[in-house]
Design a protein around this motif. Structure first.
Motif, short mmCIF file in Angstrom:
data_model
loop_
_atom_site.label_atom_id
_atom_site.label_comp_id
_atom_site.label_asym_id
_atom_site.label_seq_id
_atom_site.Cartn_x
_atom_site.Cartn_y
_atom_site.Cartn_z
N ARG A 133 0.84 -1.20 0.00
CA ARG A 133 0.00 0.00 0.00
C ARG A 133 0.88 1.26 0.00
O ARG A 133 0.65 2.19 -0.77
CB ARG A 133 -0.94 0.01 1.20
N MET A 175 2.62 1.54 -3.47
CA MET A 175 1.72 1.79 -4.59
C MET A 175 1.21 3.22 -4.64
O MET A 175 1.00 3.77 -5.70
CB MET A 175 0.54 0.82 -4.54
N VAL A 213 -5.73 1.88 -6.88
CA VAL A 213 -5.37 0.54 -6.41
C VAL A 213 -6.46 0.04 -5.48
O VAL A 213 -6.82 0.72 -4.53
CB VAL A 213 -4.04 0.56 -5.62
N TYR A 235 -4.79 -7.77 -5.28
CA TYR A 235 -4.95 -6.36 -5.67
C TYR A 235 -5.23 -6.24 -7.17
O TYR A 235 -4.93 -7.13 -7.97
CB TYR A 235 -3.71 -5.54 -5.31
N THR A 256 -4.55 -2.91 -9.82
CA THR A 256 -4.08 -1.55 -10.02
C THR A 256 -4.45 -1.14 -11.44
O THR A 256 -4.21 -1.89 -12.39
CB THR A 256 -2.54 -1.45 -9.85
N VAL A 283 -3.58 1.74 -14.09
CA VAL A 283 -2.58 2.79 -14.30
C VAL A 283 -2.93 3.53 -15.60
O VAL A 283 -3.12 2.92 -16.65
CB VAL A 283 -1.16 2.20 -14.40
#
Length: 193
Positions: free
Chosen positions: A118, A121, A137, A145, A147, A149
């Protein structure tokens, strides 16, 4: 913020985009919806990140009859199993999601140290990957997880990949027991309220 990630095989990307347009036009108002990022990989995998103000707003939306009807029709577009992943623990980095992104990459995996992941990220140094506009995220207590982007362009993202090997990337890689999966959305679809 709450986010639901949806993934599945799709044969007709245009039909899916039309369904998502219809949801925005006909169902979004008053739902607590905070935005959507979606797209289809070159291999035919659809990915949708639907953001809501809260888990309660997302549940209330799911409980609406018109939402159930919309999903029943939309689900028929998928050519196989559709997966759903809900996250109430959502963080953003840099400017968060951006409707200006020319390319979106989704990274799905599992880390072995949630707290360190965490921290890394959401605190990506500004001098690392200037092609990254921002992202979000969703991180579960078990380390699973997703994410999302947002990049300025696919060309910039590919060029930035050649710069891997920095300390940040090495720290992130060390948190994985197995390599993460990547879903590239070369033509991202983005909607905001």
């Amino acid at each position: 913020m709450f986010v639901q990630f949806i993934e599945g095989p799709i044969d007709d990307p245009k039909a899916l985009r039309d369904r998502l347009d219809r949801w925005r036009d006909d169902l979004a108002a008053g739902s607590g919806w905070a935005g959507t990022t979606a797209g289809v990989t070159d291999e035919g995998t659809a990915f949708v990140a639907a953001r809501f103000e809260s888990a309660e707003a997302a549940r209330a939306n799911s409980d609406r009859a018109e939402q159930s009807e919309w999903w029943a029709e939309t689900e028929r577009l998928f050519g196989g199993q559709v997966s759903f992943e809900d996250h109430e623990d959502v963080s953003t980095f840099r400017s968060g999601g951006s409707d200006d992104a020319g390319f979106v990459q989704v990274i799905r995996g599992k880390v072995n140290d949630v707290d360190t992941a965490r921290e890394l990220m959401v605190e990506m140094p500004d001098d690392i990957r200037p092609d990254v506009i921002g992202g979000l995220v969703g991180l579960a207590p078990d380390g699973t997880y997703t994410t999302v982007v947002y990049f300025t362009s696919e060309a910039a993202a590919r060029e930035g990949e050649t710069d891997e090997g920095d300390e940040f990337s090495e720290q992130m890689n060390a948190l994985h027991d197995q390599p993460p999966r990547f879903l590239d959305l070369p033509d991202p679809w983005m909607w905001s309220p």
